[in-house]
Design a protein around this motif. Structure first.
Motif, mmCIF file in Angstrom:
data_model
loop_
_atom_site.group_PDB
_atom_site.id
_atom_site.type_symbol
_atom_site.label_atom_id
_atom_site.label_comp_id
_atom_site.label_asym_id
_atom_site.label_seq_id
_atom_site.Cartn_x
_atom_site.Cartn_y
_atom_site.Cartn_z
ATOM 1 N N LYS A 1 110.889 -20.882 1.065
ATOM 2 C CA LYS A 1 111.527 -21.182 0.002
ATOM 3 C C LYS A 1 110.877 -20.334 -1.001
ATOM 4 N N ASN B 1 118.273 -14.550 -8.785
ATOM 5 C CA ASN B 1 118.055 -15.997 -9.013
ATOM 6 C C ASN B 1 118.050 -16.370 -10.467
ATOM 7 N N ASP C 1 120.191 -27.475 -12.847
ATOM 8 C CA ASP C 1 120.834 -26.814 -11.764
ATOM 9 C C ASP C 1 119.573 -25.956 -10.771
ATOM 10 N N PHE C 2 118.973 -25.180 -11.367
ATOM 11 C CA PHE C 2 118.062 -24.641 -10.938
ATOM 12 C C PHE C 2 116.992 -25.496 -10.034
ATOM 13 N N SER D 1 117.383 -28.344 -8.988
ATOM 14 C CA SER D 1 118.127 -29.168 -8.008
ATOM 15 C C SER D 1 118.281 -28.295 -6.639
ATOM 16 N N ARG D 2 118.111 -27.027 -6.802
ATOM 17 C CA ARG D 2 118.392 -26.091 -5.495
ATOM 18 C C ARG D 2 117.399 -26.432 -4.360
ATOM 19 N N SER D 3 117.686 -26.363 -3.192
ATOM 20 C CA SER D 3 117.266 -26.925 -2.188
ATOM 21 C C SER D 3 116.426 -25.816 -1.559
ATOM 22 N N ASP D 4 116.409 -24.578 -1.863
ATOM 23 C CA ASP D 4 115.913 -23.237 -1.460
ATOM 24 C C ASP D 4 114.863 -22.814 -2.351
#
Length: 337
Positions: A165, A131, A185-186, A188-191
């Protein structure tokens, strides 16, 4: 060769030998632990599956006598191994002291089998790397206390994802401190889902009672260092570069090395040394490898970074791949380095 240069080379040779001896002496006990079978007591908070936060305490007998204590803070829902520290030459009373402290915080601790503790630490380290989180300082050494020498194939099914998630629970300050790549970026992650708090993060850090065991070589370090703003600038550039290398590897169907950050730092260090006087470069790089617990892994990670860099035919293209496109100030800053 002048007399002065000869004396300097001899001095550096002696220093390398002394550092290697200290490294072997201090690291040998951790390496031995990974290859011997000695009694181990492990405790973990009983509610870690419900809360997503595990506090694992371990007391292990040392070969030849004595005991070592190690503690691990694990975020089972997202960031993996958040902290790892310990102390040599402890007793059962020291473990009891920590258990009493946990009880005082309303945290019920329960015994856990050494094999289960080993699996948890390995999985936590893999989750951190997967991650994009930094592992704690010398996590590999403290992992040896529970016989973890590799985590690439650790079983992540030990950690359930709430609602399917990853769930990050903590402060933005802690996220920026521990995340290798871009926070935006982190987020905005969908998961990934978030429970961002404004106060201090949960769990403990290494405390005064069990301060991390220090190597003798750390005592030789000077108190002074580069200005904080310079360190921040280097870290920002390294984070951008690391993010670009990870993306390139994944897009080409390759797995980023678990120590990719260390490899990037090594390549960055080698670039700085290219500006140093001849003769010092190989010495300093050799000392870097001599101090590392797994120099082969460090080299493998650095080779991935080197492959990424060598694909660019101009410095401009390299800067663009690092995310400096269109920003003259950033380009000038990176090019200077």
């Amino acid at each position: 060769m002048s007399r002065q240069n000869k004396k300097e080379r001899q001095r550096l040779k002696r220093k390398r030998k002394q550092m290697q001896l200290r490294k072997e002496r201090n690291a040998s006990i951790f390496k031995k632990l990974a290859h011997v079978d000695t009694p181990m007591k492990c405790h973990i908070n009983a509610t870690w599956r419900q809360t997503g936060m595990a506090e694992l305490l371990v007391l292990r007998d040392l070969p030849g006598g004595g005991r070592i204590f190690a503690a691990y803070l694990i975020d089972a829902w997202c960031s993996g191994l958040k902290d790892a520290f310990g102390r040599m030459n402890v007793t059962s009373d020291d473990l009891d002291h920590h258990l009493e402290q946990a009880d005082g915080r309303g945290l019920a601790m329960t015994p856990i089998a050494p094999d289960a503790a080993r699996e948890l630490v390995a999985a936590a380290m893999r989750l951190s790397v997967q991650n994009g989180f930094r592992l704690p300082h010398r996590a590999d050494r403290w992992a040896c206390v529970v016989d973890v020498t590799s985590y690439a194939d650790a079983d992540l099914s030990l950690f359930e994802k709430p609602g399917g998630k990853y769930r990050y629970v903590g402060t933005m300050q802690d996220l920026r401190k521990r995340l290798i790549g871009s926070v935006d970026d982190f987020l905005s992650r969908s998961d990934v889902e978030f429970v961002i708090s404004e106060g201090p993060g949960g769990g403990w850090e290494a405390d005064d009672d069990f301060a991390e065991f220090e190597d003798e070589e750390d005592d030789d370090a000077e108190d002074s260092g580069p200005p904080p703003e310079f360190v921040q600038m280097i870290n920002d550039i390294a984070d951008r570069g690391l993010r670009a290398v990870r993306k390139w590897l994944v897009e080409n169907g390759r797995t980023p090395h678990p120590r990719l950050r260390d490899g990037f730092d090594l390549v960055l260090m080698a670039s700085f040394l290219g500006m140093a006087p001849d003769g010092e470069n190989s010495t300093l790089l050799s000392e870097k490898f001599a101090q590392d617990d797994d120099p082969d892994a460090l080299m493998a990670a650095a080779e991935q970074v080197d492959e990424f860099i060598n694909q660019f035919d101009t410095p401009q293209r390299f800067l663009e791949a690092m995310g400096f496109e269109g920003d003259e100030g950033d380009q000038e800053e990176a090019a200077t380095l």
